[in-house]
Design a protein around this motif. Structure first.
Motif, PDB file in Angstrom:
ATOM      1  N   THR A   1      -4.573   7.681 -14.689  1.00  0.00           N
ATOM      2  CA  THR A   1      -3.704   6.606 -15.202  1.00  0.00           C
ATOM      3  C   THR A   1      -3.198   5.734 -14.058  1.00  0.00           C
ATOM      4  O   THR A   1      -3.060   6.203 -12.923  1.00  0.00           O
ATOM      5  CB  THR A   1      -2.508   7.172 -15.998  1.00  0.00           C
ATOM      6  N   THR A   2      -2.993   4.500 -14.371  1.00  0.00           N
ATOM      7  CA  THR A   2      -2.429   3.581 -13.373  1.00  0.00           C
ATOM      8  C   THR A   2      -0.981   3.235 -13.745  1.00  0.00           C
ATOM      9  O   THR A   2      -0.350   2.394 -13.101  1.00  0.00           O
ATOM     10  CB  THR A   2      -3.262   2.282 -13.302  1.00  0.00           C
ATOM     11  N   LYS A   3      -0.558   3.925 -14.809  1.00  0.00           N
ATOM     12  CA  LYS A   3       0.764   3.572 -15.322  1.00  0.00           C
ATOM     13  C   LYS A   3       1.867   4.420 -14.708  1.00  0.00           C
ATOM     14  O   LYS A   3       1.592   5.495 -14.179  1.00  0.00           O
ATOM     15  CB  LYS A   3       0.766   3.709 -16.838  1.00  0.00           C
TER      16      LYS A   3
END
Ligand code: ADP
Length: 614
Positions: free
Chosen positions: A570-572
Motif C-alpha cells: 500500500t502507498t496509503k
C-alpha cells in the motif's frame, strides 16, 4: 628403467648375430665335412692302393722266378764255363732272344762273375749288351751274393726304364755269373693312368720312378740331402734326372696321411692332394696314391650353400614369427588397454549413474517434502485467504463506518426533529401535519433498515454459490454501499451497462465486493482532484463481459505497477489502507475465471477484468 630398443637397431643386432652364427656354423660344418670327406677319400684310397699293390705284386711275381728258372739251364752254365766258344754263345743269344720274346721282357742277358755280359737277347740290336759290364748294378751284386737281385733303373744304353731281376748261375756251389731280365714298367703306368687319383712308386730314397702322371717322373717326395743326391748320381740309376721335390707346400701331415699342393696334370693347375703310402717289402718299394681333394672342397661348398640357405630360411622364418608374435602382443596390449578403458568408463558411468540416482532420490525426497509443504501452505493460504477476505470486508466495513455513521446520524437527527415536530403538532391538535411527520419517520427507518441489510450482506463470508447474476444488480449494490461517500466527495460517477440486461456467471456478493474495492481505490486516487470523475463500464465482447473502472487521478507510479497486486502493498497512510483490496479482488475474479489488470490509459488509472457471459 627399460628403454625400448628402436626397431632398426634391433634388426641390425639380430642381423649381426645371425652373421656370427652363420660364420660359426659354416666353419664347423666345413671342418666336419672336410674331416669326413678326407676320411672317406682315405678309405677309398686304401682300397685302391691295395688293389694297385696287388697288381704290382702280381706283375713282379710273374717275372721274379724267370731268372731262377733260366739259371738252372745247362746252356747258361756251359756258356759261362766256355765264354770263348762263339758258336755256343751265338746259340745262347738266340735262345735268350726267344725266351725274351716269349716272356714279354725287355731284355734277358747273362753276365760272368765280373759283371761282363757274355750273351744277351738284344745281341742283334744296335746297342747290344754283350761286352758291357754291369758289375756296378746292385741287382748283379745281390745275385753274386747268391740272392735274387731286384732293382729299378734307367737302362744305361737304352735309357729305357726297367725293373731288373737277377739270379746267380751256379756250377755246384760256385757262382759262375748271373742271369738278368729287365721288364717294362711303362705298361704298369699306362694301365692305371687316366683316373681321378695318381699312383706313384718311389725307391727307398724317395725318388718317384713309376707314376701315372709323367710330369712327376724322377721327382722326389721330399728334398734329398746332398750326400744321397751324390750317391744316386754315382750309381747312374737315373742319369740326367734333376731329382727336384714334387711339392714344397705341405698342408697337413700325420702318420697316416699327408696333404700337400702339387702341380696337376696340366702345369698351370695346382691341386691339393691326399697322399697315402704303403711299403712293398719284397720289392723295397714305397707305393703311394695321390687323391685330388677338390671333390671334398666341392662337397664343402655344396653343403655350406645348403646349410647357409637353411639358416637364412630359418632366420627369415624366425624374424617373421617374431614379428607376428610382436604384432599379436601389440594387439593384445591394445585390446587390454581398450578393455581397461572400457571398464574404467563403465565404472565411471556406473558411479555417475549412482551419483545421479542418489541426487535424484535426494531431489525427489526434497520435492516430495516441498510438495507436502506446498500442500500444507496451500491449505494454510486458502484458510488465510478466506480469513483475509473476511478481514478485508471488516476493513471496508470500518471504512464505511464513518459514512454509515453519517448516514444513520442524519436520519436519526431527522427522526428526532420529526418526532419533536410531531409531538408539538399533536399537542396543538394539528393531526395532519403530525401524521406527515410520522410518515417521514417511517420512511427514514425504512432507509436505515436498507443500510443494515447491505452491511449484513457484505460482512457475510463467501457463500461460494456461482449463478447467473445480472450486472445491473451488482453495480447498484456497490453504489448503494458507497453512495454516502460519493455524495460527500462530490464525485462524478458514470455507469454504462451495455446491454442493459447483461448477466455474468458469478457470485453477486463477491463481485459487488470487487466493484466496491475498485471504486473505493478510484475515489481515494481522485481525492485531490478538482473535478472528480469515475467511469464504471460493463460491456459485452465476444461472449465475455468486460468490466472497467477508470478514474482521473494521478495513476499508479511506474515503479509500483508490478507490486500493487501483492498482499499488504500500500502507498496509503496507516489507517487508510491495508494493501489487501486488489489482492482479494483479483483472487475473487480469478476464482470466477478472470484476472484483474491495470490497463494503460491516457489519464489516471484504469482497472479491467473480463468474465464469461452467463
Ligand atoms: P489499499 O487501497 O489498502 O492501499 P489496494 O490493494 O486496494 O490496497 O491497493 C494497493 C495500492 O494500489 C494502493 O495503495 C495504491 O497505491 C494503488 N492503487 C490502487 N488503485 C489505484 C488507483 N485507482 N489510482 C492510483 N493508485 C491506485
Amino acid at each position: 628403467m627399460n628403454y625400448p630398443v628402436p626397431t632398426l637397431q634391433r634388426r641390425a643386432i639380430s642381423g649381426l648375430l645371425f652373421v656370427i652364427v652363420l660364420i660359426l656354423v659354416l666353419n664347423t660344418v666345413s671342418t666336419l665335412t672336410y674331416k669326413r670327406g678326407v676320411e672317406q677319400l682315405e678309405q677309398q684310397g686304401n682300397v685302391r692302393l691295395e688293389l694297385y699293390i696287388n697288381y704290382l705284386e702280381g706283375i713282379l711275381e710273374k717275372y721274379q722266378s724267370l731268372p731262377e728258372l733260366l739259371a738252372i739251364d745247362k746252356k747258361l752254365v756251359k756258356a759261362l764255363l766256355n765264354p770263348t766258344e762263339h758258336k755256343r754263345i751265338e746259340t745262347l743269344n738266340r735262345y735268350l732272344e726267344t725266351i725274351n720274346k716269349v716272356s714279354d721282357t725287355l731284355d734277358t742277358y747273362l753276365m760272368n762273375k765280373d759283371g761282363l755280359t757274355i750273351a744277351a737277347s738284344n745281341w742283334n740290336e744296335k746297342h747290344p749288351f754283350i761286352g758291357r759290364n754291369f758289375s756296378y748294378r746292385p741287382y748283379f751284386k745281390e745275385a753274386m751274393k747268391g740272392k735274387l737281385g731286384r732293382y729299378f733303373a734307367l737302362g744305361s744304353t737304352s735309357s729305357k726304364r726297367g725293373y731288373y731281376f737277377a739270379f746267380p748261375v751256379r756250377k755246384d756251389d760256385e757262382i759262375l755269373g748271373a742271369v738278368a731280365i729287365k721288364i717294362n714298367i711303362d705298361t704298369v703306368e699306362q694301365k692305371w693312368a687316366d683316373r681321378d687319383e695318381n699312383f706313384l712308386v718311389s725307391d727307398p730314397d724317395g725318388v718317384i720312378f713309376i707314376t701315372t702322371n709323367p710330369e712327376w717322373r724322377y721327382k722326389t717326395l721330399g728334398p734329398l740331402p746332398a750326400t744321397t743326391l751324390k750317391r744316386i748320381t754315382e750309381s747312374k740309376r737315373y742319369p740326367d734326372a734333376t731329382l727336384t721335390p714334387l711339392s714344397d707346400t705341405i698342408i697337413e701331415t700325420s702318420d697316416k696321411r699327408q696333404i700337400f699342393s702339387v702341380e696337376g696334370k696340366s702345369k698351370a693347375q695346382t691341386i691339393s692332394v691326399l697322399k697315402q703310402s704303403q711299403y712293398m717289402p719284397h720289392a723295397g718299394w714305397n707305393v703311394h696314391i695321390l687323391t685330388d681333394i677338390r671333390v671334398v672342397k666341392k662337397k664343402i661348398i655344396l653343403i655350406d650353400i645348403l646349410v647357409a640357405a637353411g639358416l637364412f630360411l630359418a632366420f627369415f622364418l624366425s624374424i617373421m614369427l617374431m614379428q607376428r608374435q610382436q604384432r599379436l602382443a601389440e594387439m593384445k596390449k591394445i585390446e587390454r588397454q581398450a578393455k581397461i578403458a572400457l571398464q574404467d568408463a563403465n565404472e565411471q558411468l556406473e558411479s555417475r549413474v549412482l551419483d545421479r540416482t542418489q541426487k535424484l532420490t535426494e531431489i525427489n525426497k526434497l520435492l516430495r517434502k516441498e510438495i507436502l509443504e506446498r500442500k500444507q501452505t496451500e491449505i494454510k493460504l486458502k484458510r488465510t485467504r478466506r480469513e483475509l477476505i473476511h478481514a478485508a470486508k471488516l476493513a471496508v466495513l470500518g471504512q464505511m463506518s464513518a459514512g454509515i455513521n453519517h448516514e444513520l446520524n442524519q436520519p436519526l437527527a431527522a427522526i428526532r426533529s420529526y418526532t419533536d415536530n410531531g409531538r408539538q403538532f399533536l399537542q396543538k391538535g394539528r393531526l395532519e401535519e403530525a401524521l406527515w411527520n410520522l410518515e417521514q419517520i417511517g420512511e427514514l427507518t425504512e432507509r436505515m433498515a436498507q443500510i443494515g441489510i447491505q452491511l449484513k450482506l457484505f460482512s457475510k463470508k463467501s457463500s461460494g454459490q456461482i449463478v447467473a447474476v445480472p450486472f445491473h444488480g451488482i453495480v447498484d449494490g456497490a453504489l448503494e454501499i458507497l453512495k454516502p461517500s460519493i455524495k460527500k466527495e462530490g464525485v462524478n460517477l458514470a455507469v454504462k451497462i451495455d446491454p442493459e440486461d447483461l448477466e455474468v456467471k458469478g457470485n453477486h456478493v463477491l463481485l459487488q465486493q470487487v466493484l466496491v474495492n475498485l471504486i473505493s481505490n478510484a475515489m481515494q486516487a481522485i481525492e485531490a482532484q478538482k473535478e472528480k470523475i469515475i467511469d464504471v463500464e460493463c460491456v459485452e465482447k465476444e461472449g465475455f463481459v468486460v468490466v472497467s473502472v477508470q478514474d482521473n487521478g494521478l495513476g499508479v507510479p511506474k515503479n509500483f505497477r508490478k507490486n500493487i497486486f501483492e498482499p499488504f502493498f500500500t502507498t496509503k497512510k496507516s489507517g487508510q489502507g491495508l494493501g489487501l483490496g486488489l489482492t482479494i479482488s483479483d483472487r475473487i475474479v480469478q476464482d470466477l475465471g478472470g484476472h484483474i489488470t491495470l490497463v494503460p490509459s491516457s489519464t489516471g488509472a484504469r482497472f479491467e477484468f473480463s468474465l464469461k457471459k452467463a
